[in-house]
Scaffold this motif. Structure first.
Motif, short mmCIF file in Angstrom:
data_model
loop_
_atom_site.label_atom_id
_atom_site.label_comp_id
_atom_site.label_asym_id
_atom_site.label_seq_id
_atom_site.Cartn_x
_atom_site.Cartn_y
_atom_site.Cartn_z
N ALA A 35 44.85 27.48 54.92
CA ALA A 35 45.84 27.27 53.86
C ALA A 35 45.28 27.54 52.47
N PHE A 36 43.98 27.77 52.34
CA PHE A 36 43.35 27.97 51.04
C PHE A 36 43.89 29.27 50.41
N PHE A 37 44.28 29.20 49.15
CA PHE A 37 44.86 30.38 48.50
C PHE A 37 43.87 31.54 48.45
N VAL A 38 44.39 32.74 48.33
CA VAL A 38 43.57 33.95 48.23
C VAL A 38 44.00 34.73 47.00
N ARG A 39 43.02 35.08 46.15
CA ARG A 39 43.28 35.93 44.99
C ARG A 39 42.28 37.08 45.02
N ASN A 40 42.78 38.29 45.22
CA ASN A 40 41.94 39.49 45.24
C ASN A 40 42.47 40.51 44.26
N HIS A 41 41.57 41.39 43.80
CA HIS A 41 41.95 42.47 42.89
C HIS A 41 41.76 43.85 43.50
N GLY A 42 41.28 43.90 44.72
CA GLY A 42 41.08 45.16 45.43
C GLY A 42 41.03 44.90 46.91
N PRO A 43 40.90 45.94 47.71
CA PRO A 43 40.81 45.76 49.16
C PRO A 43 39.62 44.89 49.54
N VAL A 44 39.79 44.12 50.60
CA VAL A 44 38.71 43.27 51.09
C VAL A 44 37.61 44.14 51.70
N VAL A 144 36.04 46.77 44.95
CA VAL A 144 36.37 47.70 43.88
C VAL A 144 37.85 47.55 43.54
N SER A 145 38.14 47.36 42.26
CA SER A 145 39.53 47.15 41.84
C SER A 145 40.07 48.36 41.10
N PRO A 146 41.27 48.84 41.49
CA PRO A 146 41.91 49.93 40.76
C PRO A 146 42.55 49.49 39.46
N GLU A 147 42.54 48.17 39.17
CA GLU A 147 43.14 47.70 37.91
C GLU A 147 42.35 48.21 36.71
N ALA A 148 41.06 48.38 36.88
CA ALA A 148 40.22 48.91 35.80
C ALA A 148 40.32 50.42 35.77
N THR A 149 40.12 51.00 34.61
CA THR A 149 40.13 52.47 34.45
C THR A 149 38.81 52.91 33.85
N PRO A 150 37.98 53.66 34.61
CA PRO A 150 38.14 53.98 36.04
C PRO A 150 37.93 52.73 36.89
N PRO A 151 38.32 52.78 38.19
CA PRO A 151 38.12 51.62 39.05
C PRO A 151 36.68 51.15 39.04
N GLN A 152 36.48 49.85 39.09
CA GLN A 152 35.13 49.30 39.10
C GLN A 152 35.08 48.04 39.95
N ARG A 153 33.86 47.62 40.25
CA ARG A 153 33.67 46.40 41.01
C ARG A 153 34.07 45.18 40.18
N PHE A 154 34.53 44.16 40.88
CA PHE A 154 34.88 42.91 40.21
C PHE A 154 33.60 42.21 39.76
N GLY A 155 33.64 41.65 38.55
CA GLY A 155 32.49 40.94 38.03
C GLY A 155 32.86 39.99 36.92
N GLY A 156 31.86 39.33 36.40
CA GLY A 156 32.04 38.38 35.30
C GLY A 156 30.72 37.69 35.03
N GLY A 176 32.49 23.99 56.67
CA GLY A 176 31.64 23.87 57.84
C GLY A 176 31.57 25.08 58.74
N ALA A 177 32.16 26.21 58.32
CA ALA A 177 32.14 27.43 59.13
C ALA A 177 31.68 28.59 58.25
N PRO A 178 31.19 29.68 58.86
CA PRO A 178 30.78 30.83 58.04
C PRO A 178 31.90 31.27 57.11
N LEU A 179 31.52 31.64 55.91
CA LEU A 179 32.50 32.01 54.88
C LEU A 179 33.35 33.18 55.37
N PRO A 180 34.68 33.01 55.47
CA PRO A 180 35.53 34.11 55.92
C PRO A 180 35.45 35.30 54.96
N VAL A 181 35.60 36.49 55.51
CA VAL A 181 35.48 37.68 54.69
C VAL A 181 36.52 37.70 53.59
N VAL A 182 37.72 37.19 53.83
CA VAL A 182 38.75 37.22 52.81
C VAL A 182 38.43 36.28 51.65
#
Length: 369
Positions: A35-44, A144-156, A176-182
């Motif tokens: 049920a944990f929310f998911v926020r992504n800016h590019g393909p997983v 990699v997010s297409p929101e940036a021009t040119p596309p770039q990796r997410f960072g901060g 308690g379980a391995p971190l899901p890829v998503v």
């Protein structure tokens, strides 16, 4: 999809962005991974744990390249309970004030709490001999997010002082379980108390440096802008960091029909930075009078507090309002109109739901809810 509940609200399928029904969050202080929310800016990205490497560079005495097995074996394991909240949480309320084109209408569910397991970022920085007079620690993920021009990796980035806090983790496990890829597996950053964008997923590079990150998602996005600003202007506004005190009503749903009589209202409250939740108030007369809600016991300094309050509602329309106070005497502002901004970030106005209370029929009996 991605191991999530079937009743998630999916704002986008690619990149995947979804939140749970509000009532699900009220079921327990720790949110189920499904049920944990998911926020992504590019393909997983798909990363084989055995191939993953973490590189620590910049103003360090000894650059590091750490495989997952070495990261786990070399440093003490640490566990925290922490709430992550998307900066766009409750954006739908701001959209009712004025449209925000191109942004997802997040409700109350872009907030969730989990148990995170990993190693302290500070231990890794110390092993690399990070310069103590550096200003910031920058993160870069694999996505990699297409929101940036040119596309770039997410960072901060976060300030070096924040990076040395004991509760900032490089996490490889969730509930308690391995971190899901998503959610960023095999390893993500968890920065408690700050907007979710700083908890960079699929982390592969950490750079110790003097200025903040120049990544698109620090320099141009996740910045709080004045209403008249251009969202694409570099450096406009200011970068978001600690989460302002916030709360929302999870039960009942807005627009619900409820029986007249006793009604239990439930919700969450959260405050970032070094602040905790001090109290939650509930009103049924648009804030003219307030009653204090019952707060659940704290489960950690970086976690939300669930709350509940029992009301007696008369038949007819009822508006229920809630506001939270933090331990620095900060309180949620009343109006969403005062908070509107071009990206729809940081909506922490009073929470409101409108319900219709109906009389219980003789057939249903007084005990039916």
């Amino acid at each position: 999809m991605w191991g999530k509940r079937a009743d998630m609200t999916v704002h986008e399928a690619e990149p995947f962005n979804a939140e749970p029904p509000a009532a699900v969050l009220a079921e327990g202080s720790v949110t189920g991974t499904d049920a944990f929310f998911v926020r992504n800016h590019g393909p997983v990205p798909r990363i084989e744990p055995e191939q993953w490497r973490l590189r620590v560079t910049g103003r360090v005495a000894e650059p590091l390249v750490l495989p997952l097995a070495q990261l786990r074996a070399r440093f003490p394991v640490h566990e925290i309970v922490a709430t992550l909240q998307c900066a766009g949480n409750r954006r739908a309320g701001l959209m009712r004030v004025r449209d925000i084109p191109g942004e997802a209408p997040w409700g109350a569910g872009a907030t969730s709490t989990a148990v995170w397991t990993g190693v302290r970022l500070s231990d890794v920085l110390d092993a690399a001999g990070a310069a103590r007079d550096a200003g910031h620690v920058a993160f870069e993920g694999t996505d990699v997010s297409p929101e940036a021009t040119p596309p770039q990796r997410f960072g901060g980035s976060i300030a070096l002082a924040a990076a040395h806090r004991d509760d900032v983790l490089l996490a490889w496990a969730m509930n308690g379980a391995p971190l899901p890829v998503v959610h960023g597996g095999p390893v993500r950053v968890v920065v408690p108390g700050q907007v979710g964008a700083r908890s960079v997923k699929w982390i592969e590079r950490i750079t110790v440096q003097d200025p903040p990150s120049d990544n698109y998602f620090q320099a141009r996005s996740y910045r709080l802008l004045p209403p008249e600003a251009d969202p694409g202007e570099p450096g406009a506004g200011f970068a978001l960091g600690p989460v302002a005190v916030n709360s929302d009503i999870l039960v009942p749903d807005d627009g619900a029909e409820v029986p007249a009589g006793p009604l239990t209202v439930r919700g969450y409250a959260f405050a970032g930075g070094d602040r905790g939740v001090a109290r939650v108030d509930v009103s049924t007369d648009d804030g003219r009078t307030w009653r204090q809600a019952e707060l659940a016991d704290p489960i950690g300094p970086w976690a939300w507090r669930l709350w509940r309050h029992r009301l007696d509602v008369r038949a007819g329309p009822v508006e229920i309002t809630a506001r939270a106070w933090d331990t620095a005497a900060g309180v949620q502002p009343e109006s969403q109109a005062q908070l509107w901004n071009p990206k729809g970030y940081a909506n922490n106005a009073w929470a409101r739901v409108r319900v219709t209370a109906t009389r219980v029929s003789a057939v249903d009996g007084p005990g039916r809810r």
